[in-house]
Design a protein around this motif. Structure first.
Motif: not given
Length: 134
Positions: A21-50
Motif C-alpha cells: 500500500i505504501a508503494v502504491v501511495v508513493f507511486l500515485l504521488a509521483v504520477r500526480i507530480r509527473h502530470l502536474s509538471t506537464g508529463g504525459s500519461p503515455k510515460d507511465f507505460g514506457t520502460p525506462n530504468e532511469e
C-alpha cells in the motif's frame, strides 16, 4: 467466531500488505507530480530504468505478483499450525529481503543486488513450503 493469535507469518503478511500500500501511495504521488509538471500519461507505460515512475511501477507490480505466493505459504503454515524459531526466522528473512528488494529497485541500484535479494526470498519461500507440507 474463532480467532487466531497473530503469529510471525501473519505479522509478515500484515507488513507485506502495508508495504505494498505504501508503494502504491508513493507511486500515485509521483504520477500526480509527473502530470502536474506537464508529463504525459503515455510515460507511465514506457520502460525506462532511469525513471522513478517506471521503477515504482515495476516495484508495485512485483509486490502484487509475489503477495499471493506469500499468502499461500502463510495459509499452509496457519492451517497446519506450524510455528517455531525456524519458521519465524525464515519469515523474518523473507520479509526483510522483500523490503530490501523493493528499496534496491526504487533506488535504481545494481540489478545484481536485486537478484541476490530475490534468490534469498525464494529460498525462504521454498523452505517454508517444504516445512508446511512435509
Amino acid at each position: 467466531m474463532v480467532t487466531t493469535d497473530m503469529t510471525v507469518p501473519l505479522w509478515g503478511l500484515a507488513i507485506f500488505i502495508i508495504w505494498t500500500i505504501a508503494v502504491v501511495v508513493f507511486l500515485l504521488a509521483v504520477r500526480i507530480r509527473h502530470l502536474s509538471t506537464g508529463g504525459s500519461p503515455k510515460d507511465f507505460g514506457t520502460p525506462n530504468e532511469e525513471s522513478l515512475l517506471w521503477r515504482l511501477f515495476r516495484v508495485q507490480s512485483n509486490l502484487v505478483e509475489n503477495l499471493p505466493l506469500y499468502i499461500g505459504v502463510v495459509f499452509l503454515l496457519t492451517v497446519r499450525g506450524l510455528s517455531g524459531t525456524v519458521v519465524d526466522s525464515l519469515v523474518v528473512v523473507y520479509i526483510l529481503f522483500r523490503l530490501v528488494h523493493s528499496l534496491i529497485h526504487i533506488a535504481g541500484l545494481n540489478p545484481v543486488f536485486r537478484l541476490s535479494s530475490l534468490v534469498i526470498q525464494l529460498v525462504c519461500l521454498v523452505t517454508l513450503i517444504v516445512l508446511a507440507v512435509f
